[in-house]
Design an enzyme around this catalytic site. Structure first.
Site, PDB file in Angstrom:
ATOM      1  N   PHE A 197       0.854  -1.185   0.000  1.00 19.45           N
ATOM      2  CA  PHE A 197       0.000   0.000   0.000  1.00 19.45           C
ATOM      3  C   PHE A 197       0.889   1.232   0.000  1.00 19.45           C
ATOM      4  O   PHE A 197       1.727   1.398   0.889  1.00 19.45           O
ATOM      5  CB  PHE A 197      -0.919   0.028   1.224  1.00 19.45           C
ATOM      6  CG  PHE A 197      -1.856   1.207   1.242  1.00 19.45           C
ATOM      7  CD1 PHE A 197      -3.124   1.112   0.696  1.00 19.45           C
ATOM      8  CD2 PHE A 197      -1.467   2.425   1.781  1.00 19.45           C
ATOM      9  CE1 PHE A 197      -3.989   2.201   0.685  1.00 19.45           C
ATOM     10  CE2 PHE A 197      -2.312   3.525   1.780  1.00 19.45           C
ATOM     11  CZ  PHE A 197      -3.579   3.410   1.228  1.00 19.45           C
ATOM     12  N   ASP A 303       9.291   2.894   1.552  1.00 17.46           N
ATOM     13  CA  ASP A 303       8.102   3.607   2.025  1.00 17.46           C
ATOM     14  C   ASP A 303       7.995   3.423   3.541  1.00 17.46           C
ATOM     15  O   ASP A 303       7.546   2.387   4.019  1.00 17.46           O
ATOM     16  CB  ASP A 303       6.868   3.046   1.310  1.00 17.46           C
ATOM     17  CG  ASP A 303       5.570   3.714   1.744  1.00 17.46           C
ATOM     18  OD1 ASP A 303       5.561   4.403   2.781  1.00 17.46           O
ATOM     19  OD2 ASP A 303       4.553   3.521   1.051  1.00 17.46           O
ATOM     20  N   LYS A 334       2.826  10.330   8.599  1.00 18.44           N
ATOM     21  CA  LYS A 334       2.159   9.841   9.805  1.00 18.44           C
ATOM     22  C   LYS A 334       2.761  10.354  11.111  1.00 18.44           C
ATOM     23  O   LYS A 334       2.513  11.480  11.499  1.00 18.44           O
ATOM     24  CB  LYS A 334       2.062   8.318   9.762  1.00 18.44           C
ATOM     25  CG  LYS A 334       1.064   7.834   8.696  1.00 18.44           C
ATOM     26  CD  LYS A 334       0.677   6.409   8.872  1.00 18.44           C
ATOM     27  CE  LYS A 334      -0.300   5.949   7.795  1.00 18.44           C
ATOM     28  NZ  LYS A 334      -1.650   6.462   7.977  1.00 18.44           N
ATOM     29  N   THR A 359       1.972  24.430  -4.939  1.00 21.51           N
ATOM     30  CA  THR A 359       1.919  25.710  -4.238  1.00 21.51           C
ATOM     31  C   THR A 359       2.639  25.648  -2.905  1.00 21.51           C
ATOM     32  O   THR A 359       3.499  26.484  -2.603  1.00 21.51           O
ATOM     33  CB  THR A 359       0.456  26.140  -4.015  1.00 21.51           C
ATOM     34  OG1 THR A 359      -0.185  26.279  -5.276  1.00 21.51           O
ATOM     35  CG2 THR A 359       0.397  27.481  -3.274  1.00 21.51           C
TER      36      THR A 359
END
Length: 475
Positions: A197, A303, A334, A359
């Site tokens: 994931f 990851d 997280k 931005t």
């Protein structure tokens, strides 16, 4: 089985002197009536189908989450692994009230164009101070999905830059890319693993393989997927079988890379496949991945969105692997309350402006929180403390799993509090989670029948005892 540890001093009391000594459950159901009513009102304007219960964050404290009905549950899920130091930690409140934070919030900058005078120092004192071994550069982003997405972009631009050399962009590249065609639009790919994931934006979702419901109806890139080992537990009883399984997966990985119809720019993997079921693999397996990526000039992205920032008993979970060379990029989010990716090779930063860009490019206010989080972790030695309480928690869980016919596949030994186990089926798992909440314990699931633990870094032996007692009662 009531467990009591005598003579142990609890660091959590330093930050949460009024933390409950045990859960408080006032309603016959969780969610209770007030929580259901508020959620029903919310559902009229907002998609709330995944709601566990409506939370009262003003009254959540330390390791306890409070709901709208006044129930106070021991929380070992912690906003899907995103609360590092407990609810309403005074050090984070202090950082939130600082002039530095006020300036960052009310004057939120377009960082790539107008970086603040203090942003370099904020990064140096926090996120960069916590950089994984061998890394000294950072790109900040908005969330875990965005962290992975921007890492993929860096990989593609890097690989094409190597092919292009010092030549400028060709007219064909500049014109074809406006129609989403090669050679301007890349035909390279990102490889991920079964059950992985990596997020829900378009690029990250194409590498996500955990549940079909995440991907249905969304266009996806035709990118390669490799098998991830399916280990058998207890590990010590299946050493040979697990070695063979990991070697099978490594062989298949190299075969996929060698026979790929399109160049694989990068490979991404989680140290533990969290959403996909808390699937582990050995250090040797990950070193094997590193060797293969080096051999075939594939960038190696780790990851650490869910595994990073201390929960595994190392600051970064991939430190357990003792790699012979560091990853090319490490993504995070997280528990740091911020997001982005670390790297060291300056060529992973595109030479032209506005290529890696949006931005906000992250948020100074989140980097300030990350700085405060890092300083508490270092000051109080929370990584080693988490490693110790993880060993204690694992030992207690092992006793429960050994005598229960409903639990199996306990995993996460010597991996801090990043622990999980399976129930015999999904129905038992779902009932266990619901019954735990009725008994004052908030815990989360993963995969088809897994239960995962994601407590704070101030989760200590007294909390572990409460958790084990509740789980035993529910079983």
């Amino acid at each position: 089985m009531l467990r009591r540890i005598k003579g142990v001093r609890y660091l959590s009391s330093k930050y949460f002197p009024n933390e409950p000594t045990s859960p408080v459950v006032k309603t016959a159901s969780v969610p209770g009536p007030k929580s259901k009513q508020i959620n029903q009102e919310l559902g009229q304007v907002y998609d709330n189908k995944a709601t566990y219960f409506v939370t009262d964050y003003f009254n959540s404290y330390g390791n306890y989450i409070s709901d709208a009905d006044g129930n106070k549950l021991l929380d070992v899920f912690c906003q899907i692994s995103s609360i590092p130091l407990g609810y309403n930690n005074p050090k984070l409140i202090e950082a939130a009230k600082s002039d530095e934070m006020i300036d960052a919030i009310v004057n939120r900058p377009a960082l790539a164009c107008f970086p603040s005078t203090n942003y370099a120092q904020i990064l140096k004192d926090g996120l960069l101070a916590a950089a994984p071994p061998g890394m000294n550069k950072i790109w900040t982003s908005l969330c875990g999905s965005d962290a992975n997405e921007t890492a993929y972009k860096a990989a593609f631009m890097y690989q094409h830059s190597k092919i292009r050399g010092n030549k400028p962009f060709s007219e064909e590249e500049l014109s074809s890319v406006m129609n989403n065609k090669a050679p301007g639009a890349s035909e390279m790919t990102i490889l991920s693993f079964e059950k992985g994931f990596h997020g829900r934006t378009f690029g990250s979702l194409s590498t996500t393989r955990s549940k079909a419901i995440h991907k249905l109806d969304i266009p996806a890139f035709d990118w390669p997927v490799a098998p991830f080992p399916k280990l058998q537990y207890p590990l010590e009883e299946f050493e040979q079988e697990n070695r063979q399984e990991e070697q099978r997966c490594l062989n298949k990985l190299e075969e996929i890379i060698e026979n790929a119809p399109k160049q694989i720019a990068a490979l991404i993997v989680e140290p533990v496949q969290s959403e996909g079921g808390d699937n582990h693999a050995s250090s040797e397996f990950f070193q094997g991945i590193r060797d293969i990526t080096k051999k075939h000039n594939v960038l190696f992205i780790v990851d650490e969105v869910q595994t990073g920032v201390g929960a595994s008993g190392k600051f970064w979970a991939h430190e357990h692997w003792n790699l012979t060379s560091p990853p090319d990029m490490v993504t995070f989010s997280k528990k740091f309350q911020a997001a982005g990716f670390y790297y060291s090779n300056p060529d992973l930063q595109p030479k032209d402006a506005y290529r890696q860009f949006n931005t906000w490019c992250g948020d100074p206010s989140k980097a300030i929180l990350a700085k405060a989080i890092y300083q508490v972790i270092k000051q109080d030695g929370l990584v080693s403390k988490t490693a110790n309480v993880g060993d204690y928690l694992y030992s207690g869980l092992q006793q429960l799993v050994n005598k229960s016919d409903k639990l199996k596949n306990l995993r996460g030994k010597n991996f801090g509090t990043f622990i999980a186990f399976d129930c015999v089926n999904a129905d038992v798992r779902n009932k266990l989670l619901a019954d735990c909440r009725l008994n004052g314990l908030n815990v989360g699931g993963c995969g088809e029948s897994g239960v995962r633990l994601r407590p704070t870094l101030l989760f200590e032996q007294k909390h572990a005892d409460l958790f084990l007692n509740i789980l035993e009662k529910v079983l």
